[in-house]
Design a protein around this motif. Sequence first.
Motif, short mmCIF file in Angstrom:
data_model
loop_
_atom_site.label_atom_id
_atom_site.label_comp_id
_atom_site.label_asym_id
_atom_site.label_seq_id
_atom_site.Cartn_x
_atom_site.Cartn_y
_atom_site.Cartn_z
N TYR A 114 0.86 -1.19 0.00
CA TYR A 114 0.00 0.00 0.00
C TYR A 114 0.89 1.24 0.00
CZ TYR A 114 -3.74 3.14 1.63
OH TYR A 114 -4.65 4.15 1.75
N PRO A 115 0.86 2.04 -1.08
CA PRO A 115 1.70 3.25 -1.11
C PRO A 115 1.11 4.34 -0.23
CG PRO A 115 0.39 3.11 -3.11
CD PRO A 115 0.08 1.87 -2.31
N PHE A 116 1.93 4.91 0.65
CA PHE A 116 1.45 5.97 1.53
C PHE A 116 2.60 6.89 1.89
CE2 PHE A 116 0.13 7.87 5.55
CZ PHE A 116 -1.12 8.35 5.19
N SER A 117 2.44 8.17 1.66
CA SER A 117 3.44 9.20 2.00
C SER A 117 4.82 8.88 1.43
CB SER A 117 3.54 9.37 3.51
OG SER A 117 2.36 9.94 4.02
N GLY A 118 4.84 8.34 0.22
CA GLY A 118 6.12 8.04 -0.43
C GLY A 118 6.75 6.75 0.04
N LEU A 119 6.08 6.03 0.93
CA LEU A 119 6.59 4.75 1.42
C LEU A 119 5.69 3.62 0.93
CD1 LEU A 119 7.34 5.69 5.13
CD2 LEU A 119 8.96 5.55 3.24
N GLU A 120 6.18 2.42 1.07
CA GLU A 120 5.41 1.24 0.75
C GLU A 120 5.11 0.52 2.05
OE1 GLU A 120 8.39 -0.24 -1.79
OE2 GLU A 120 7.43 0.52 -3.59
N VAL A 121 3.83 0.42 2.37
CA VAL A 121 3.41 -0.28 3.58
C VAL A 121 3.05 -1.70 3.17
CG1 VAL A 121 1.74 -0.32 5.47
CG2 VAL A 121 2.51 1.88 4.55
N PHE A 122 3.78 -2.66 3.71
CA PHE A 122 3.51 -4.06 3.43
C PHE A 122 2.33 -4.48 4.29
CE2 PHE A 122 7.72 -3.33 2.00
CZ PHE A 122 7.91 -4.18 0.94
N THR A 123 1.28 -5.00 3.64
CA THR A 123 0.07 -5.38 4.38
C THR A 123 -0.29 -6.83 4.11
OG1 THR A 123 -1.50 -4.77 2.63
CG2 THR A 123 -0.86 -3.02 4.17
N LEU A 124 -1.07 -7.38 5.02
CA LEU A 124 -1.75 -8.64 4.80
C LEU A 124 -3.22 -8.30 4.85
CD1 LEU A 124 -1.74 -11.67 4.34
CD2 LEU A 124 -1.81 -11.95 6.83
N ASP A 125 -3.91 -8.41 3.73
CA ASP A 125 -5.31 -8.03 3.61
C ASP A 125 -6.19 -9.27 3.84
OD1 ASP A 125 -4.24 -5.60 3.02
OD2 ASP A 125 -4.80 -5.61 0.91
N LEU A 126 -6.97 -9.22 4.93
CA LEU A 126 -7.84 -10.31 5.33
C LEU A 126 -9.25 -10.03 4.83
CD1 LEU A 126 -6.43 -9.84 8.80
CD2 LEU A 126 -6.18 -12.04 7.68
N ALA A 127 -9.79 -10.93 4.02
CA ALA A 127 -11.13 -10.73 3.44
C ALA A 127 -12.14 -11.57 4.20
CB ALA A 127 -11.13 -11.11 1.97
N PHE A 128 -13.30 -10.97 4.45
CA PHE A 128 -14.39 -11.63 5.16
C PHE A 128 -15.66 -11.55 4.32
CE2 PHE A 128 -11.45 -10.50 8.46
CZ PHE A 128 -11.58 -11.47 9.44
N MET A 129 -16.42 -12.65 4.31
CA MET A 129 -17.77 -12.63 3.76
C MET A 129 -18.63 -11.95 4.82
SD MET A 129 -18.12 -14.03 0.83
CE MET A 129 -17.46 -15.23 -0.30
N VAL A 130 -19.36 -10.90 4.42
CA VAL A 130 -20.10 -10.10 5.40
C VAL A 130 -21.57 -10.00 5.00
CG1 VAL A 130 -20.33 -7.78 6.38
CG2 VAL A 130 -18.05 -8.74 6.00
N GLU A 131 -22.41 -10.14 6.00
CA GLU A 131 -23.84 -9.90 5.84
C GLU A 131 -24.16 -8.65 6.66
OE1 GLU A 131 -27.57 -11.90 7.84
OE2 GLU A 131 -26.67 -13.24 6.33
N LEU A 132 -24.68 -7.64 6.00
CA LEU A 132 -25.05 -6.39 6.66
C LEU A 132 -26.51 -6.42 7.09
CD1 LEU A 132 -23.40 -3.79 4.24
CD2 LEU A 132 -22.46 -4.70 6.38
N GLU A 133 -26.87 -5.50 7.97
CA GLU A 133 -28.28 -5.33 8.32
C GLU A 133 -29.10 -5.07 7.07
OE1 GLU A 133 -28.48 -3.38 12.75
OE2 GLU A 133 -28.10 -2.02 11.08
N THR A 134 -28.55 -4.24 6.18
CA THR A 134 -29.21 -3.91 4.91
C THR A 134 -28.17 -3.41 3.92
OG1 THR A 134 -30.94 -2.60 3.83
CG2 THR A 134 -29.74 -1.55 5.64
N VAL A 135 -28.44 -3.58 2.64
CA VAL A 135 -27.60 -2.98 1.61
C VAL A 135 -28.39 -1.89 0.88
CG1 VAL A 135 -26.05 -4.94 1.27
CG2 VAL A 135 -28.13 -4.77 -0.10
N GLN A 136 -29.57 -1.57 1.41
CA GLN A 136 -30.41 -0.52 0.83
C GLN A 136 -30.08 0.83 1.47
OE1 GLN A 136 -32.39 -1.41 -1.73
NE2 GLN A 136 -31.61 -3.47 -1.39
N ASN A 137 -30.15 1.88 0.68
CA ASN A 137 -30.00 3.26 1.16
C ASN A 137 -28.71 3.51 1.93
OD1 ASN A 137 -32.61 3.89 0.11
ND2 ASN A 137 -33.49 2.90 1.91
N LEU A 138 -27.63 2.88 1.51
CA LEU A 138 -26.34 3.13 2.14
C LEU A 138 -25.79 4.46 1.64
CD1 LEU A 138 -24.69 -0.39 1.84
CD2 LEU A 138 -25.82 0.60 3.83
N ALA A 139 -25.11 5.18 2.51
CA ALA A 139 -24.54 6.47 2.14
C ALA A 139 -23.02 6.39 2.25
CB ALA A 139 -25.06 7.56 3.06
#
Length: 176
Positions: A114-139
């Motif tokens: 992840y590039p940030f402020s001229g540096l490279e931040v090494f990340t481990l991106d964890l993905a989750f299957m998510v169920e929300l209360e609703t996907v309607q009218n999100l802002a």
Amino acid sequence: MIEAKHPNQRYQYCPSCGSAQFQQSGERSKKCSGCGFHVFFNTSSAVAAIIFDEAGRMMFTRRAIEPHKGMLDLPGGFVDPMETAEESLARELQEELGVKVNKMEYYCSFPNIYPFSGLEVFTLDLAFMVELETVQNLAPMDDIYAIEFYHPAEVDLEELPALSMKNIIKRLNERS
């Protein structure tokens, strides 16, 4: 394009005293022979939500800030100190979408830079299957300006700047 370099190659001076005597001390660490400061370069944790609507389309956001302003992303962000990945994702979804999580389940992880402020931040991106209360009218809030839905097979991977996000989409497409 920023060339990916390991932090051992990026940091030439001691962040504690500024000395140039900041020498490699193992595969992922450096030590200053001037002041004795010793640092290990570790990966930062980040989380991403895989959210589907009733039509089987996946939720994406548009980044409102740099890096990669205007590009597609998955909802989520960095894990704060002393926070679990699950707590972090629930917090990020509340901040970005203003919605609560009904349920989440770990899906997969991929490394990223992840590039940030001229540096490279090494990340481990964890993905989750998510169920929300609703996907309607999100802002869109916080660091996103739009919410869009696409079937995973229809996503233009060039619109996703993060290699980890591309790999998550590829894995989703392989399972269907």
